[in-house]
Design a protein around this motif. Structure first.
Motif, PDB file in Angstrom:
ATOM      1  N   ALA A 216     -29.534   6.601  13.691  1.00 20.33           N
ATOM      2  CA  ALA A 216     -29.775   5.855  14.924  1.00 20.33           C
ATOM      3  C   ALA A 216     -28.491   5.598  15.701  1.00 20.33           C
ATOM      4  N   LEU A 217     -27.336   5.729  15.053  1.00 24.68           N
ATOM      5  CA  LEU A 217     -26.057   5.418  15.704  1.00 24.68           C
ATOM      6  C   LEU A 217     -25.256   6.653  16.071  1.00 24.68           C
TER       7      LEU A 217
ATOM      8  N   LEU B 111     -19.912   4.582  10.775  1.00 25.63           N
ATOM      9  CA  LEU B 111     -21.149   4.843  11.495  1.00 25.63           C
ATOM     10  C   LEU B 111     -20.829   5.075  12.967  1.00 25.63           C
ATOM     11  N   GLY B 112     -21.465   6.076  13.552  1.00 25.07           N
ATOM     12  CA  GLY B 112     -21.251   6.362  14.966  1.00 25.07           C
ATOM     13  C   GLY B 112     -20.568   7.694  15.166  1.00 25.07           C
ATOM     14  N   SER B 113     -19.983   7.858  16.315  1.00 24.73           N
ATOM     15  CA  SER B 113     -19.362   9.121  16.701  1.00 24.73           C
ATOM     16  C   SER B 113     -18.232   9.503  15.757  1.00 24.73           C
ATOM     17  N   ASP B 114     -18.170  10.802  15.422  1.00 22.90           N
ATOM     18  CA  ASP B 114     -17.043  11.287  14.611  1.00 22.90           C
ATOM     19  C   ASP B 114     -15.962  11.912  15.486  1.00 22.90           C
TER      20      ASP B 114
ATOM     21  N   ARG C 128     -28.931  -2.283  16.366  1.00 17.27           N
ATOM     22  CA  ARG C 128     -29.636  -1.066  15.917  1.00 17.27           C
ATOM     23  C   ARG C 128     -30.222  -1.288  14.526  1.00 17.27           C
ATOM     24  N   ALA C 129     -29.480  -1.975  13.657  1.00 16.46           N
ATOM     25  CA  ALA C 129     -29.985  -2.238  12.306  1.00 16.46           C
ATOM     26  C   ALA C 129     -31.239  -3.097  12.369  1.00 16.46           C
ATOM     27  N   ALA C 130     -31.212  -4.156  13.175  1.00 15.05           N
ATOM     28  CA  ALA C 130     -32.388  -5.024  13.281  1.00 15.05           C
ATOM     29  C   ALA C 130     -33.563  -4.290  13.918  1.00 15.05           C
ATOM     30  N   ALA C 131     -33.274  -3.340  14.811  1.00 15.70           N
ATOM     31  CA  ALA C 131     -34.339  -2.598  15.484  1.00 15.70           C
ATOM     32  C   ALA C 131     -35.047  -1.622  14.561  1.00 15.70           C
TER      33      ALA C 131
ATOM     34  N   ALA D 240     -31.069   2.584   3.721  1.00 12.87           N
ATOM     35  CA  ALA D 240     -31.020   1.922   5.026  1.00 12.87           C
ATOM     36  C   ALA D 240     -29.828   2.409   5.841  1.00 12.87           C
ATOM     37  N   VAL D 241     -28.679   2.600   5.189  1.00  5.27           N
ATOM     38  CA  VAL D 241     -27.492   3.071   5.908  1.00  5.27           C
ATOM     39  C   VAL D 241     -27.699   4.501   6.406  1.00  5.27           C
TER      40      VAL D 241
END
Length: 336
Positions: A260-261, A281-284, A329-332, A253-254
């Motif tokens: 998605a992030l 999670l997200g931009s690096d 985003r996780a719920a989506a 899931a992650v």
């Protein structure tokens, strides 16, 4: 506790008199479901306590200690072919649902989730498992749908599941369960369920391209979620997956959530109780703006669409907007 058997045997006496601590109930259930020796000892202890108390056996659908044993005993099924670790969570989830459906006599019309009753929820799983089954060379077990060419994956999925539910509502719940169970058993008997090398091949199902091994984990995820849906609807507690299976569900899931992030404000995510379950999670290209902590069951229920983003239990610090973005985003991701 020196080993699993010793640990559970220490708990059986407390179980027999209804004095288990809440956290120990899951341990006992999981072990009895796979160990005939301890299950037989549990049955003997229960019979002894009831004899001493002078009380009748309340039957398999009772709550509390007897309910734990009833579900555990129904989980024990004839042995299926040995499966590789990637298919083990699905095998366990299938066993869990098989345990639960034995408790549903007279309750098949109970509303469960979406606009489905318990019967329709099992029919939905026939349709959901079919995608992987057909890709692995198994025959579809219900009539084909007429889905317009060029339909988007979500539209095709909704049409197929609606058609299968309509078809199965023309049959008895027992017939639907038999169809679902036969398909699940066939999936667990494929070479891909037993050979990690064969399961490393990537395929696209419902618009999601993953190794076959990961698609088995997806099937485990959905089967457990819907088993839990049915259990909640009829008032029968369903234990979460064992820790080793939860780890696989969380990590998959992650990975999908991380895709998605991409480019989003970075958030440090920790899932408690899972070794090395810490990710950014997200931009690096930016510094971390927030931290978010969830337990593994709540995280899976969020990704499965069973928690609203604002309702999921969590700990958070930092940028609330960045945290909210991760939760939304996780719920989506949910398609269940």
């Amino acid at each position: 506790m020196t080993n699993d058997h010793d640990g559970v045997r220490e708990l059986l006496a407390a179980w027999a008199v209804g004095a288990l601590l809440p956290g120990d109930e899951r341990t006992v259930f999981s072990h009895l479901a796979r160990c005939e020796t301890c299950a037989a000892e549990a049955e003997r202890l229960r019979a002894t306590v009831r004899l001493l108390n002078g009380t009748p056996d309340p039957g398999p659908a009772s709550a509390g200690a007897d309910g734990v044993l009833a579900l555990a005993l129904r989980t024990r099924r004839p042995r299926t072919p040995e499966v590789a670790p990637h298919a083990a969570p699905y095998a366990a989830a299938v066993a869990g649902l098989q345990a639960l459906v034995g408790e549903l006599d007279g309750r098949w019309s109970t509303p469960v989730v979406h606009d489905w009753d318990a019967h329709a929820t099992v029919a939905h799983l026939v349709a959901a498992d079919e995608h992987l089954a057909v890709r692995l060379g198994l025959d579809a077990r219900v009539p084909a749908s007429r889905i317009p060419e060029g339909s988007r994956p979500g539209e095709a999925w909704n049409r197929r599941t609606a058609d299968v539910i309509a078809h199965e509502h023309g049959r008895t719940p027992e017939e639907t369960v038999a169809t679902w169970a036969a398909q699940a058993t066939a999936l667990l008997a494929t070479p891909e369920a037993r050979d990690p090398e064969l399961a490393a091949r990537a395929v696209t199902l419902m618009g999601l391209r993953l190794p076959i091994a990961d698609h088995y984990v997806v099937r485990a995820f959905e089967t457990w979620i819907h088993t839990d849906d049915i259990g909640r609807a009829v008032g029968l507690p369903v234990p979460p997956p064992p820790d080793e299976h939860l780890r696989l569900l969380v990590r998959l899931a992650v990975r999908i959530l991380g895709l998605a992030l991409q480019g989003a404000p970075p958030v440090f995510l920790e899932v408690t109780g899972v070794p090395e379950a810490r990710w950014v999670l997200g931009s690096d290209a930016e510094p971390v703006t927030a931290e978010l902590t969830l337990n593994p069951v709540d995280f899976c229920l969020l990704v499965g669409g069973r928690y609203a983003p604002e309702e999921v239990p969590r700990a958070e610090t930092g940028d609330q907007g960045a945290v909210r973005n991760v939760l939304e985003r996780a719920a989506a991701l949910a398609w269940l």
